[in-house]
Motif scaffolding. Structure first.
Motif, PDB file in Angstrom:
ATOM      1  N   ARG A   1       8.545  12.696   1.629  1.00  0.00           N
ATOM      2  CA  ARG A   1       7.829  11.423   1.514  1.00  0.00           C
ATOM      3  C   ARG A   1       6.869  11.441   0.320  1.00  0.00           C
ATOM      4  NH1 ARG A   1       8.560   7.845   5.461  1.00  0.00           N
ATOM      5  NH2 ARG A   1       8.895   8.826   7.465  1.00  0.00           N
TER       6      ARG A   1
ATOM      7  N   ALA B   1       3.215   5.717  -1.982  1.00  0.00           N
ATOM      8  CA  ALA B   1       3.328   5.085  -0.659  1.00  0.00           C
ATOM      9  C   ALA B   1       3.389   6.139   0.441  1.00  0.00           C
ATOM     10  CB  ALA B   1       4.562   4.184  -0.609  1.00  0.00           C
TER      11      ALA B   1
ATOM     12  N   ARG C   1      10.732   7.299   0.607  1.00  0.00           N
ATOM     13  CA  ARG C   1      10.929   8.679   1.071  1.00  0.00           C
ATOM     14  C   ARG C   1      12.268   9.224   0.575  1.00  0.00           C
ATOM     15  NH1 ARG C   1      13.860  11.024   5.128  1.00  0.00           N
ATOM     16  NH2 ARG C   1      12.998  12.671   6.458  1.00  0.00           N
TER      17      ARG C   1
ATOM     18  N   ASN D   1       5.212  10.038  -4.838  1.00  0.00           N
ATOM     19  CA  ASN D   1       5.409   8.744  -4.191  1.00  0.00           C
ATOM     20  C   ASN D   1       4.103   8.324  -3.514  1.00  0.00           C
ATOM     21  OD1 ASN D   1       6.591   6.507  -2.915  1.00  0.00           O
ATOM     22  ND2 ASN D   1       7.176   7.734  -1.134  1.00  0.00           N
TER      23      ASN D   1
ATOM     24  N   ASP E   1      12.109   4.460   4.476  1.00  0.00           N
ATOM     25  CA  ASP E   1      11.009   3.540   4.142  1.00  0.00           C
ATOM     26  C   ASP E   1      10.179   4.037   2.959  1.00  0.00           C
ATOM     27  OD1 ASP E   1      11.795   2.494   6.653  1.00  0.00           O
ATOM     28  OD2 ASP E   1       9.773   1.724   6.988  1.00  0.00           O
ATOM     29  N   ASP E   2       9.715   3.091   2.178  1.00  0.00           N
ATOM     30  CA  ASP E   2       8.652   3.324   1.191  1.00  0.00           C
ATOM     31  C   ASP E   2       8.925   4.498   0.257  1.00  0.00           C
ATOM     32  OD1 ASP E   2       7.329   1.215   2.395  1.00  0.00           O
ATOM     33  OD2 ASP E   2       6.089   2.494   3.674  1.00  0.00           O
TER      34      ASP E   2
ATOM     35  N   TYR F   1       5.988   6.519  12.268  1.00  0.00           N
ATOM     36  CA  TYR F   1       5.574   5.992  10.959  1.00  0.00           C
ATOM     37  C   TYR F   1       5.019   4.581  11.109  1.00  0.00           C
ATOM     38  CZ  TYR F   1       5.804   5.106   5.891  1.00  0.00           C
ATOM     39  OH  TYR F   1       5.500   4.818   4.581  1.00  0.00           O
TER      40      TYR F   1
ATOM     41  N   ASP G   1      -0.074   7.313   0.946  1.00  0.00           N
ATOM     42  CA  ASP G   1      -0.864   6.268   1.612  1.00  0.00           C
ATOM     43  C   ASP G   1      -0.704   6.349   3.127  1.00  0.00           C
ATOM     44  OD1 ASP G   1      -1.585   5.365  -0.885  1.00  0.00           O
ATOM     45  OD2 ASP G   1      -0.210   3.642  -0.890  1.00  0.00           O
TER      46      ASP G   1
END
Ligand code: NCW
Length: 438
Positions: free
Chosen positions: A76, A88, A22, A86, A19-20, A50, A91
């Protein structure tokens, strides 16, 4: 305020591995290699934390803990291990930290709990000195974003276990079998600790710790051979990672046929030994050591501990070993010992739900009760202990054992991701509300 908490680690609970943005970690690679993890389990889904983090924060709020130790997934934040950040990924931890603060739970973040970016492993992993600098860069990136709300930072989790299982014996990622040639992994992790500690402080981190897995070593007899063997094991397991940080020097490794610690350059020990705000201690059990019966290439042999109950893992339950460990640290390091945080303690048990759905884990309650009393005893003997974190909040991916070892205060039914607090969760809640210290 004494910190009562629970502990987890990113790869063991997060899932959402793709995801996002990673990147891959060494554990993604290792777990997907056939035969490496029991039953072919992987952390692909784990506890899906997550996506379910806010439910997990509410479980902690209802438990009444005032701190939570989690680890940040390096890939990540820096999918290639270095370079581009990254956002995201950052975040995610930003949301988690805000969620914890909103519940009055003090975040304690571990930078490295074994999930090295695969891209760095491809460049040598912890055998490469450069990885230490990459840890420091990563530390700076996360602290710049989070240190305004995260007061406690732990650079490394159990560098001894990562070296032994990951690089010496190959039972953990990255799966290398270098035996004593794995020693540079110790030095590079410790150097990474020192450089990361500097980066964390430069970005406002209030308390910087390193967490070591420690064990009181008991000789199997009072024979000179067994005493010598026990001393050698103590050097490898305990002093190799404590002495450089607390005393600025490596212990004598001549019992291992090593004249001088490899990979050390001028100035490294000063970086490693800068003042610490606390020593994180993970305690599971003592170790009984004897001289090897026949030559094994090592100056000790595990004699095994008998006469105590064992956990599902087969680890002996010896609560007084925690008092022995803590008072032994004070005796060995004296004023060089900073405040101690028990950053992990707990046990795996079968934890099968009864017909009524209740998980009545009385053995875990007895384990925690006795170990918390052992912390109290060490404190009354003069050891400055500032926190106690149960491993773990949730049943999770137990590395090479996959999902077969359950350590949680909260049961996780992995197919449905249903969380059910065990009897020990309710017991721990009462324990920490009835008294503010162990
Ligand atoms: S395997 C291990 N653990 C468990 C793990 O879930 C957690 O991530 C770790 O921090 C529970 O706590 C730690 N520790 C290894 C302990 C055994 C060490 C024995 C080494 C002998 C060579």
């Amino acid at each position: 305020m004494f910190l009562w908490g629970t502990a987890t680690a990113s790869y063991q609970i997060e899932g959402a591995v793709a995801d996002d943005g990673r990147g891959l970690s060494i554990w993604d690679t290792f777990a997907h290699e056939p035969g490496k993890v029991k039953d072919g389990h992987t952390g692909d889904m784990a506890c899906d934390h997550y996506h379910r983090w806010s439910e997990d924060v509410m479980l902690m709020a209802a438990l009444g803990v005032n701190s939570y130790r989690f680890s940040i997934s390096w890939p990540r934040i820096l999918p290639a291990g270095r370079g581009e950040v990254n956002q995201a990924g950052l975040d995610f931890y930003d949301r988690l930290v805000d969620g914890l603060c909103a519940q009055g739970i003090v975040p304690a973040a571990t930078l490295f709990h074994w999930d090295l970016p695969q891209a760095l492993e491809d460049e040598g992993g912890w055998l490469a000195r450069d990885t230490a600098s990459r840890l420091a860069d990563y530390a700076g990136v996360v602290a710049a974003r989070l240190a305004d709300r995260v007061p406690i930072w732990i650079t490394l989790n159990e560098p001894f276990v990562h070296m032994v299982f990951g690089y010496a014996l190959g039972t953990h990622a990255p799966g290398r079998m270098l035996f004593l040639d794995a020693l540079p992994v110790a030095h590079h992790q410790l150097l990474g600790h020192g450089l990361a500690a500097q980066a964390l402080r430069a970005h406002g981190a209030e308390r910087v710790l390193v967490t070591n897995n420690l064990t009181p070593v008991r000789p199997a007899s009072s024979s000179a051979d067994d005493l010598r063997a026990a001393d050698a094991y103590d050097i490898l397991h305990n002093r190799l990672f404590n002495d450089p940080v607390l005393l600025g020097r490596y212990p004598d490794l001549s019992a291992f046929g090593v004249d001088a610690m490899p990979a050390v350059r001028d100035g490294d020990l000063a970086v490693i030994a800068q003042p610490l705000d606390g020593l994180g201690v993970n305690y599971y059990n003592p170790t009984r050591i004897r001289a090897p019966g026949e030559p094994t290439g090592l100056p000790f042999d595990d004699a095994g501990i008998t006469g105590y109950p064992t956990t599902a893992f087969g680890w002996p339950v010896v609560p007084d070993g925690l008092r022995e460990l803590l008072t032994g640290l004070k005796a060995r390091y004296g004023d060089a010992l900073p405040p101690v945080y028990v950053t992990e303690n707990g046990c795996s048990q079968p934890d099968t739900p009864g017909p009524d759905g209740v998980i009545d884990d009385q053995d875990r309650i007895a384990f925690l009760d006795a170990h918390i009393q052992a912390v109290g005893a060490a404190m009354s003997e003069g050891v400055d202990v500032r926190g106690y974190y149960v491993w773990s909040l949730l049943d999770n991916f137990e590395w090479a054992e996959g999902y077969t070892q359950r350590f949680g205060l909260v049961h996780v039914d992995f197919p449905t991701q249903t969380r059910t607090p065990k009897a020990s969760y309710h017991w721990f809640k009462n324990r920490i509300t009835s008294s503010s210290t162990p």
